[in-house]
Scaffold this active site. Structure first.
Site, PDB file in Angstrom:
ATOM      1  N   ASP A  50       0.806  -1.229   0.000  1.00  0.00           N
ATOM      2  CA  ASP A  50       0.000   0.000   0.000  1.00  0.00           C
ATOM      3  C   ASP A  50       0.832   1.269   0.000  1.00  0.00           C
ATOM      4  O   ASP A  50       0.565   2.218  -0.728  1.00  0.00           O
ATOM      5  CB  ASP A  50      -0.845   0.053   1.287  1.00  0.00           C
ATOM      6  CG  ASP A  50      -2.119  -0.721   1.108  1.00  0.00           C
ATOM      7  OD1 ASP A  50      -2.232  -1.399   0.069  1.00  0.00           O
ATOM      8  OD2 ASP A  50      -2.973  -0.640   2.004  1.00  0.00           O
ATOM      9  N   TYR A  53       2.250   2.166  -3.274  1.00  0.00           N
ATOM     10  CA  TYR A  53       1.202   2.651  -4.170  1.00  0.00           C
ATOM     11  C   TYR A  53       0.844   4.098  -3.826  1.00  0.00           C
ATOM     12  O   TYR A  53       0.747   4.961  -4.701  1.00  0.00           O
ATOM     13  CB  TYR A  53      -0.032   1.755  -4.046  1.00  0.00           C
ATOM     14  CG  TYR A  53      -1.224   2.232  -4.835  1.00  0.00           C
ATOM     15  CD1 TYR A  53      -1.345   1.918  -6.184  1.00  0.00           C
ATOM     16  CD2 TYR A  53      -2.210   3.007  -4.239  1.00  0.00           C
ATOM     17  CE1 TYR A  53      -2.435   2.370  -6.916  1.00  0.00           C
ATOM     18  CE2 TYR A  53      -3.297   3.461  -4.962  1.00  0.00           C
ATOM     19  CZ  TYR A  53      -3.407   3.142  -6.299  1.00  0.00           C
ATOM     20  OH  TYR A  53      -4.468   3.601  -7.021  1.00  0.00           O
ATOM     21  N   GLU A 133       1.910  40.720  22.668  1.00  0.00           N
ATOM     22  CA  GLU A 133       2.293  40.443  21.281  1.00  0.00           C
ATOM     23  C   GLU A 133       1.057  40.047  20.483  1.00  0.00           C
ATOM     24  O   GLU A 133       0.048  39.640  21.077  1.00  0.00           O
ATOM     25  CB  GLU A 133       3.316  39.300  21.243  1.00  0.00           C
ATOM     26  CG  GLU A 133       2.733  38.008  21.783  1.00  0.00           C
ATOM     27  CD  GLU A 133       3.776  36.956  22.141  1.00  0.00           C
ATOM     28  OE1 GLU A 133       4.351  36.391  21.208  1.00  0.00           O
ATOM     29  OE2 GLU A 133       3.992  36.705  23.333  1.00  0.00           O
ATOM     30  N   LYS A 135      -1.653  37.922  18.367  1.00  0.00           N
ATOM     31  CA  LYS A 135      -2.039  36.509  18.322  1.00  0.00           C
ATOM     32  C   LYS A 135      -2.225  36.149  16.854  1.00  0.00           C
ATOM     33  O   LYS A 135      -3.164  36.613  16.198  1.00  0.00           O
ATOM     34  CB  LYS A 135      -3.331  36.295  19.108  1.00  0.00           C
ATOM     35  CG  LYS A 135      -3.745  34.850  19.145  1.00  0.00           C
ATOM     36  CD  LYS A 135      -4.852  34.644  20.172  1.00  0.00           C
ATOM     37  CE  LYS A 135      -5.192  33.185  20.344  1.00  0.00           C
ATOM     38  NZ  LYS A 135      -5.773  32.581  19.138  1.00  0.00           N
ATOM     39  N   CYS A 428     -38.186  16.008  12.987  1.00  0.00           N
ATOM     40  CA  CYS A 428     -37.725  14.630  12.761  1.00  0.00           C
ATOM     41  C   CYS A 428     -38.913  13.771  12.331  1.00  0.00           C
ATOM     42  O   CYS A 428     -40.056  14.147  12.554  1.00  0.00           O
ATOM     43  CB  CYS A 428     -37.047  14.065  14.010  1.00  0.00           C
ATOM     44  SG  CYS A 428     -38.171  13.572  15.324  1.00  0.00           S
ATOM     45  N   CYS A 456     -35.266   9.239  18.066  1.00  0.00           N
ATOM     46  CA  CYS A 456     -35.218  10.309  17.061  1.00  0.00           C
ATOM     47  C   CYS A 456     -33.955  10.145  16.225  1.00  0.00           C
ATOM     48  O   CYS A 456     -32.855  10.197  16.749  1.00  0.00           O
ATOM     49  CB  CYS A 456     -35.245  11.670  17.757  1.00  0.00           C
ATOM     50  SG  CYS A 456     -34.699  13.028  16.709  1.00  0.00           S
TER      51      CYS A 456
END
Ligand code: IVH
Length: 705
Positions: A50, A53, A133, A135, A428, A456
């Site tokens: 694999d 490949y 500083e 972000k 639902c 549900c």
């Protein structure tokens, strides 16, 4: 297995190919991949492993990425069902990568400074400095250097475990492979942010649009997407940058202040953000944030706030952490970005706990560089408060990763005709009656929910989606689409079914289902298998107990250590066993709401059965317990009286760091009572139970300070 004979171009790095070489190699790879596909799919006899490949596929894609003309309509890279990239190897961080608490208002910042002063018991005139500083809105990265050489680069992941992206990170110009300077610690983990500039992001998206590649929503997503490539030559072709601002494990510290560490990081060869300042008060911090806010639009890169950090590192250590965030730092976020747009419709979504959430479907609009089409309206009361109607123009806002929300109706635009009527029936298929939860005092709460519970289908699928989500079981290859499909087909009705899917595959034959092939089915089963071993905190979080988010799950896992212990406690909580409730209550971060939710969850027999079936399928690792190699590990300590050498908070944090449990009341289970002057009834209690009483000095001697 016999691999095809290598061609002379097959050794050439994609980044160094001429157009002709690329064309030749692309065609050669195409033929080779087709041969393998045929051997694999038609003859069931793969010629190569694999991984080999996958490598061919990645090289093929990387060539197309550099030479987009080769990506014709019948390119293999467009074939649906191609082998998805396998995940990266996992890396456990030597020191966890934490996040920051957020401050949104000026008061949050003054509170932060006040909290630190109190915790450290600083006199009013004592100097307290912070670095401030920007972000950076990118993704955090931990770079581990040993003997000055870059060994491993890992993403943050869940903070405890990230992904190994070393090969990709090595392609970044900003990341030194060797550290410079004299004071280079033997082991040195440098942390910072990988980001893409706004201009590079726009240019990349333009190229992607021209070549039919993936379009990214914002610079952060494009940085993340560019970094998470299985082929590092693709990452190399993307303009990623890095700012260093923090560290993890360090065998020696090159400096004793945050500010000196910033300078040291610069001297070691990193880019550090030049916009930083040493501030001495909340006012100075706020002025800094304001100033950076004004510059924000003109900066080359996206920022979403500023970060303040206590300058003295010995104080950072004393301040320590609360669960996953340091007490010594905070992120001061910029105000949310807003935009106006039209509400086309209002839809009801059913969440995992059955809560019905109205969602405004919007005329697409860009807010802070992201296209927004949905915004939450929270609940029925909020719709009424805002007076929103379908057809209204509304202001929406989006802050960071938070779901966009509707803020207000724009009154001077044409209004919708009819007031919105909240449904009385769940959308639902069960069409259950919608009920509003009852809050204390018998009043109707804001939350409306479907009464179908596990019957549900919406709740079930949402529950399953939560279960497989990144911070829970994190099962690659199982997303919304797959969960819905598997649920509809009746293959996966509850979490345990995920782990029996493979043994039932003879009947299901997943590889014949549209969108699947032999390789993707194999990958799916592999990623499910990889998750059979699961950490206790992830497991608890994945159960989807109301009010048990990630932080709470971590607190529970640490508190109980094993599934057995937590489960026993939870069942006792169901029976309202006073001792079990008190024990849970004594854990950091756990209060009545969580305890009640745990009681409700395990009180429901359906849940208990579901959990038991799941436990039968997985193996739950014991949690990392607090330290066990200290003199007070596992002991229960009570602090009382006025402490003189440390504040109460500090004492508690220190004891917990050393693995002790801190309790508010003395019982026969208490091991030590640490008493300062003025200790009253607790001292008497200690004597009654024969508990050892220590002075503050005794305590420090005991813990070896
Ligand atoms: S310090 C212990 N400084 O923000 C915390 N973080 O919410 C160490 N970030 O995951 C982080 N810019 O990805 C720090 N100048 C900065 C930052 C910064 C961006 C990110 C970082 C972290 C997140 C915290």
């Amino acid at each position: 297995m016999k691999a095809a004979k290598p061609h002379r171009d097959s050794k050439l790095a994609v980044a160094e190919m001429t157009a002709n070489q690329a064309k030749r190699e692309h065609a050669r790879l195409e033929a080779e991949i087709k041969t393998h596909d045929e051997a694999y799919y038609q003859k069931d006899a793969p010629l190569v492993p694999d991984a080999e490949y996958d490598a061919l596929r990645q090289r093929y894609n990387a060539i197309e990425e550099r030479f987009p003309d080769l990506r014709t309509l019948d390119s293999l890279s467009r074939k649906v069902g191609a082998a998805p990239a396998r995940g990266f190897a996992k890396v456990r961080h030597a020191v966890p990568m934490l996040s920051l608490e957020n401050a949104f208002s000026d008061t949050d910042v003054t509170d932060f400074v006040g909290r630190i002063r109190r915790f450290l018991n600083l006199k009013e005139d004592a100097e307290l400095a912070f670095t401030a500083e920007p972000k950076i809105d990118g993704l955090s990265m931990s770079l581990r250097y040993e003997g000055g050489e870059l060994k491993v680069a890992a993403t943050r992941g869940d903070g405890a475990e990230g992904e190994d992206v070393t090969a990709n990170i090595k392609t970044l110009k900003d990341v030194p492979h060797k550290l410079k300077g004299k004071r280079v610690p033997e082991v040195c983990e440098v942390r910072g942010e990988v980001y893409m500039t706004k201009a590079d992001f726009l240019a990349l998206n333009k190229r992607q649009a021209e070549t039919g590649g993936q379009i990214f929503a914002n610079p952060r997503n494009s940085a993340a997407g560019s970094l998470r490539q299985k082929d590092s030559s693709i990452t190399a072709s993307r303009p990623l940058r890095f700012f260093a601002y923090a560290w993890g494990e360090m065998s020696e510290m090159p400096a004793d202040k945050q500010s000196s560490m910033i300078k040291w990081l610069g001297s070691a060869g990193f880019h550090v953000n030049p916009i930083w300042k040493l501030c001495h008060s909340a006012e100075e911090l706020l002025a800094f944030q304001h100033e950076v806010g004004l510059k924000r639009a003109t900066l080359e890169y996206d920022i979403d706030g500023v970060v303040y950090k206590t300058d003295r590192l010995d104080w950072q250590e004393r301040l320590g952490f609360v669960s996953r965030t340091p007490r010594w730092a905070i992120a001061h976020k910029f105000a949310a970005e807003r935009a106006a747009t039209v509400v086309r419709d209002i839809e009801i979504q059913v969440g995992r706990t059955g809560a019905l959430t109205p969602v405004a479907k919007l005329e697409p609009v860009t807010v802070g560089g992201v296209v927004v089409q949905n915004a939450t309206l929270h609940n029925q009361d909020e719709i009424e408060r805002l007076g929103v109607r379908i057809g209204d123009t509304v202001t929406i806002q989006r802050a960071g990763d938070v779901i966009p929300q509707v803020v207000e109706v724009v009154q001077d635009k044409p209004r919708g005709k009819k007031a919105y009527k909240f449904p009385t029936e769940c959308p639902c298929p069960l069409k259950t009656e919608v009920v509003r939860e009852v809050i204390a005092g018998g009043e109707a709460g804001a939350r409306a929910h479907c009464t179908g519970e596990f019957a549900c289908p919406f709740q079930r699928t949402q529950h399953l989606m939560h279960f497989v989500s990144r911070r829970a079981f994190d099962i690659e290859g199982l997303g919304e689409k797959q969960i819905e499909l598997f649920y509809e087909q009746g293959w996966v009705k509850e979490p345990a079914d995920i782990f029996t899917l493979q043994e039932r595959d003879k009947k299901i034959n997943l590889k014949d289902v549209e969108g699947y092939g032999e390789i993707s089915v194999r990958n799916l089963y592999q990623s499910i298998e990889a998750r059979r071993d699961i950490s206790l905190e992830r497991f608890i979080y994945a159960l989807g107990i109301r009010h048990v988010g990630e932080t709470t799950a971590i607190a529970l896992a640490r508190g109980y250590g094993s599934w057995q212990a937590f489960h026993d406690a939870a069942l006792k909580v169901v029976d309202k066993d006073e001792e079990a409730v008190a024990e849970m209550d004594a854990l950091d971060q756990i209060g009545d709401t969580v305890i009640e939710a745990i009681g409700e969850y395990f009180g429901e027999s359906h849940n208990r059965k579901l959990v038991d079936r799941l436990v039968g399928q997985v193996s739950i690792k014991e949690a990392e317990r607090p330290k066990t190699d200290t003199a007070v590990a596992g002991k229960t300590v009570v602090f009382t009286g006025s402490l003189e050498k440390m504040t109460r908070d500090e004492a508690k944090a220190m004891a917990e760091r050393l693995g002790a449990k801190v309790s508010g009341s003395v019982s026969k289970k208490t091991d030590y009572v640490v008493a300062g002057p003025g200790a009253g009834s607790k001292l008497a209690e200690a004597q009654k139970h024969g508990v050892q009483v220590l002075s503050e000095d005794d305590w420090f001697r005991l813990i070896g300070r």
